[in-house]
Scaffold this motif. Sequence first.
Motif, mmCIF file in Angstrom:
data_model
loop_
_atom_site.group_PDB
_atom_site.id
_atom_site.type_symbol
_atom_site.label_atom_id
_atom_site.label_comp_id
_atom_site.label_asym_id
_atom_site.label_seq_id
_atom_site.Cartn_x
_atom_site.Cartn_y
_atom_site.Cartn_z
ATOM 1 N N LYS A 49 41.983 51.833 56.688
ATOM 2 C CA LYS A 49 43.379 52.249 56.491
ATOM 3 C C LYS A 49 43.540 53.159 55.287
ATOM 4 O O LYS A 49 44.275 54.149 55.328
ATOM 5 C CB LYS A 49 44.277 51.016 56.341
ATOM 6 N N GLY A 50 42.850 52.841 54.205
ATOM 7 C CA GLY A 50 42.983 53.644 52.997
ATOM 8 C C GLY A 50 42.563 55.080 53.211
ATOM 9 O O GLY A 50 43.216 56.014 52.731
ATOM 10 N N VAL A 51 41.469 55.279 53.934
ATOM 11 C CA VAL A 51 40.993 56.623 54.231
ATOM 12 C C VAL A 51 42.003 57.368 55.092
ATOM 13 O O VAL A 51 42.358 58.525 54.827
ATOM 14 C CB VAL A 51 39.616 56.569 54.930
ATOM 15 N N LEU A 52 42.483 56.702 56.138
ATOM 16 C CA LEU A 52 43.428 57.341 57.053
ATOM 17 C C LEU A 52 44.745 57.670 56.359
ATOM 18 O O LEU A 52 45.284 58.775 56.517
ATOM 19 C CB LEU A 52 43.671 56.432 58.260
ATOM 20 N N ASN A 53 45.281 56.725 55.584
ATOM 21 C CA ASN A 53 46.548 56.982 54.900
ATOM 22 C C ASN A 53 46.416 58.100 53.879
ATOM 23 O O ASN A 53 47.344 58.902 53.691
ATOM 24 C CB ASN A 53 47.057 55.708 54.226
ATOM 25 N N ASN A 54 45.272 58.154 53.205
ATOM 26 C CA ASN A 54 45.023 59.236 52.266
ATOM 27 C C ASN A 54 45.083 60.583 52.967
ATOM 28 O O ASN A 54 45.770 61.507 52.543
ATOM 29 C CB ASN A 54 43.658 59.033 51.597
ATOM 30 N N ARG A 55 44.392 60.699 54.095
ATOM 31 C CA ARG A 55 44.339 61.962 54.822
ATOM 32 C C ARG A 55 45.685 62.325 55.449
ATOM 33 O O ARG A 55 46.118 63.474 55.413
ATOM 34 C CB ARG A 55 43.253 61.901 55.908
ATOM 35 N N ILE A 56 46.354 61.323 56.039
ATOM 36 C CA ILE A 56 47.650 61.581 56.671
ATOM 37 C C ILE A 56 48.684 61.992 55.627
ATOM 38 O O ILE A 56 49.416 62.974 55.801
ATOM 39 C CB ILE A 56 48.126 60.353 57.462
ATOM 40 N N SER A 57 48.741 61.250 54.508
ATOM 41 C CA SER A 57 49.721 61.554 53.467
ATOM 42 C C SER A 57 49.443 62.917 52.845
ATOM 43 O O SER A 57 50.377 63.694 52.580
ATOM 44 C CB SER A 57 49.706 60.465 52.392
ATOM 45 N N GLU A 58 48.169 63.224 52.607
ATOM 46 C CA GLU A 58 47.807 64.548 52.088
ATOM 47 C C GLU A 58 48.328 65.649 53.009
ATOM 48 O O GLU A 58 48.963 66.617 52.564
ATOM 49 C CB GLU A 58 46.285 64.663 51.957
ATOM 50 N N TYR A 59 48.064 65.498 54.294
ATOM 51 C CA TYR A 59 48.470 66.504 55.284
ATOM 52 C C TYR A 59 49.990 66.693 55.277
ATOM 53 O O TYR A 59 50.492 67.830 55.242
ATOM 54 C CB TYR A 59 47.990 66.072 56.670
#
Length: 249
Positions: A49-59
Amino acid sequence: MSQPTKRKQLYEGKAKVLFEGPEPGTIIQHFKDDATVFNNQKRGTISGKGVLNNRISEYLMLKLGEIGIPTHFIRSLNMREQLVRAVQIIPLEVIIRNVAAGSLAKRLGLEEGTVLPKTIIEFCLKSDKLEDPMVSESHIEAFCWADDIEMEEIKALSVRINDFLTGLFLGVGIRLVDFKIEFGRYIEDDMEMIVLADEISPDSCRLWDIKTNEKMDKDRFRRDMGNVEGAYQEVARRLGVLIDNLQDE
């Protein structure tokens, strides 16, 4: 990915850890796999989740920046961390609702999924101890959590963010039901400005598939629906930010 060492930890929340940044006025935001709902009464781990949220929020932060929304985001550091501007967080959660769901549906006796006659903006006081109570603009003014000019800016930015994100998600077959955002005060060139802070991810948004109404957010964890990891991955896939290895660089 293990958390970096030899860094000063500033704060640890439910889903993130904040560390002192490498330059003055910066903070490192580390996204965890931890998941909590019902004011920390239910806890768990969502793998990756941390990896995905990082990437989604960055985008999403970058996309919002492109249309002139000021944010605290500076750049991504690695798969779980972002460098962000240090801001003074305004102690309010701003909730933007397009469709009746969750507490709003329960509170007003609405059928979940009812499209609201107009977008509703609600405010809650950021307080785990008090379970984030809903507050009015009169409360905000009385307790000086934000002044009138700041509130007008917060509301105007919230409407712009909602309009943009609604269209962005619609373009990938997702309905933006509601979402929570936070704002902070940032001083640049001796001028104070309001900027979007925290994160925008399936942790803080209700996202439904436009055709099936399948939930693609933390409600899957909240309601024991299963396949939480798969839902987060599908959001990332549709946005074009899914990566193969969700644990470490």
